[in-house]
Design a protein around this motif. Structure first.
Motif, short mmCIF file in Angstrom:
data_model
loop_
_atom_site.label_atom_id
_atom_site.label_comp_id
_atom_site.label_asym_id
_atom_site.label_seq_id
_atom_site.Cartn_x
_atom_site.Cartn_y
_atom_site.Cartn_z
N ASP A 17 -9.39 -21.59 9.70
CA ASP A 17 -9.24 -21.28 11.13
C ASP A 17 -9.60 -19.82 11.37
O ASP A 17 -9.26 -18.95 10.57
CB ASP A 17 -7.80 -21.53 11.59
N PRO A 18 -10.25 -19.53 12.47
CA PRO A 18 -10.65 -18.14 12.75
C PRO A 18 -9.47 -17.32 13.29
O PRO A 18 -9.53 -16.76 14.38
CB PRO A 18 -11.76 -18.30 13.78
N LEU A 19 -8.40 -17.24 12.53
CA LEU A 19 -7.27 -16.40 12.90
C LEU A 19 -7.59 -14.97 12.53
O LEU A 19 -8.70 -14.65 12.09
CB LEU A 19 -6.01 -16.87 12.17
N ARG A 20 -6.62 -14.12 12.68
CA ARG A 20 -6.85 -12.73 12.27
C ARG A 20 -7.09 -12.68 10.77
O ARG A 20 -6.63 -13.53 10.03
CB ARG A 20 -5.67 -11.86 12.67
N PRO A 21 -7.84 -11.69 10.30
CA PRO A 21 -8.10 -11.59 8.87
C PRO A 21 -6.80 -11.38 8.09
O PRO A 21 -5.82 -10.86 8.62
CB PRO A 21 -9.01 -10.36 8.74
N ARG A 22 -6.81 -11.78 6.85
CA ARG A 22 -5.61 -11.68 6.03
C ARG A 22 -5.23 -10.22 5.78
O ARG A 22 -4.07 -9.87 5.74
CB ARG A 22 -5.84 -12.39 4.71
N ARG A 54 -11.54 -27.61 -5.34
CA ARG A 54 -11.35 -26.44 -6.21
C ARG A 54 -12.01 -25.20 -5.59
O ARG A 54 -11.44 -24.11 -5.63
CB ARG A 54 -11.90 -26.71 -7.60
N GLU A 55 -13.19 -25.37 -5.01
CA GLU A 55 -13.84 -24.25 -4.34
C GLU A 55 -13.02 -23.79 -3.13
O GLU A 55 -12.92 -22.59 -2.86
CB GLU A 55 -15.25 -24.65 -3.89
N TYR A 56 -12.44 -24.74 -2.41
CA TYR A 56 -11.58 -24.39 -1.26
C TYR A 56 -10.36 -23.60 -1.73
O TYR A 56 -9.99 -22.61 -1.10
CB TYR A 56 -11.14 -25.65 -0.52
N GLU A 57 -9.75 -24.01 -2.84
CA GLU A 57 -8.60 -23.28 -3.37
C GLU A 57 -8.99 -21.85 -3.72
O GLU A 57 -8.24 -20.91 -3.43
CB GLU A 57 -8.04 -23.98 -4.61
N GLN A 58 -10.14 -21.66 -4.36
CA GLN A 58 -10.59 -20.32 -4.72
C GLN A 58 -10.83 -19.47 -3.47
O GLN A 58 -10.47 -18.29 -3.42
CB GLN A 58 -11.86 -20.39 -5.56
N ALA A 59 -11.44 -20.06 -2.46
CA ALA A 59 -11.68 -19.33 -1.21
C ALA A 59 -10.36 -18.97 -0.55
O ALA A 59 -10.20 -17.86 -0.04
CB ALA A 59 -12.54 -20.18 -0.27
N SER A 60 -9.42 -19.88 -0.56
CA SER A 60 -8.12 -19.63 0.04
C SER A 60 -7.39 -18.49 -0.69
O SER A 60 -6.77 -17.63 -0.05
CB SER A 60 -7.28 -20.90 0.03
N ASP A 73 -5.97 -7.30 7.61
CA ASP A 73 -6.24 -6.33 8.66
C ASP A 73 -5.29 -5.15 8.46
O ASP A 73 -4.46 -5.14 7.56
CB ASP A 73 -6.09 -6.96 10.05
N PHE A 74 -5.40 -4.14 9.30
CA PHE A 74 -4.61 -2.92 9.09
C PHE A 74 -3.12 -3.19 9.14
O PHE A 74 -2.36 -2.69 8.32
CB PHE A 74 -5.00 -1.84 10.12
N THR A 75 -2.66 -4.00 10.12
CA THR A 75 -1.22 -4.23 10.23
C THR A 75 -0.69 -5.01 9.01
O THR A 75 0.41 -4.72 8.53
CB THR A 75 -0.87 -4.99 11.52
N GLY A 76 -1.46 -5.98 8.52
CA GLY A 76 -1.03 -6.72 7.33
C GLY A 76 -0.98 -5.82 6.11
O GLY A 76 -0.06 -5.90 5.29
N ALA A 77 -1.98 -4.95 5.97
CA ALA A 77 -2.01 -4.02 4.84
C ALA A 77 -0.87 -3.02 4.94
O ALA A 77 -0.23 -2.68 3.94
CB ALA A 77 -3.35 -3.29 4.79
N PHE A 78 -0.58 -2.56 6.15
CA PHE A 78 0.52 -1.62 6.36
C PHE A 78 1.85 -2.26 5.98
O PHE A 78 2.69 -1.66 5.32
CB PHE A 78 0.54 -1.15 7.82
N TYR A 79 2.06 -3.50 6.38
CA TYR A 79 3.28 -4.23 6.05
C TYR A 79 3.40 -4.39 4.53
O TYR A 79 4.46 -4.19 3.95
CB TYR A 79 3.28 -5.59 6.73
#
Length: 115
Positions: free
Chosen positions: A90-95, A77-83, A97-103
């Motif tokens: 995974d250390p991918l790009r942040p959810r 449940r804690e993992y679901e909330q964090a997600s 970031d500027f390009t994601g927000a722009f999209y």
């Protein structure tokens, strides 16, 4: 008190336009109810199978790794909330970031239109 009839709500008088609107609203409501019934009858059995498979896997995992079901459930449940908050394992790009927000903003503006 002559022959005049008092109308309680003249705006609710059922003339031809109001009758058409009421009939259209009724058909739309009926269409939605039928669609929900079809969708539910198609999707519900698969959802139940997936739930049973998950329950078996959950029980097997807790038994094999000697973990309490309550503790593992709380952790998940804690993992679901964090997600949902955008935290990724995974250390991918942040959810956001500027390009994601722009999209996202472009999608909102193109969907909603002018204000």
């Amino acid at each position: 008190m002559g022959g005049s009839r008092a109308v309680c709500c003249p705006a609710l008088r059922l003339n031809e336009d109001n009758a058409r609107f009421a009939l259209l609203a009724l058909f739309i409501l009926l269409y939605l109810v039928c669609g929900a019934a079809v969708f539910s009858s198609i999707e519900r059995p698969m959802e139940l199978r997936a739930q049973r498979a998950w329950s078996r896997r959950f029980a097997n995992f807790t038994r094999c790794h000697n973990i309490s079901r309550l503790e593992l459930g709380a952790f998940l449940r804690e993992y679901e909330q964090a997600s949902m908050a955008g935290i990724r394992v995974d250390p991918l790009r942040p959810r956001w970031d500027f390009t994601g927000a722009f999209y996202f903003v472009g999608t909102v503006v193109s969907t909603i239109g002018q204000y």
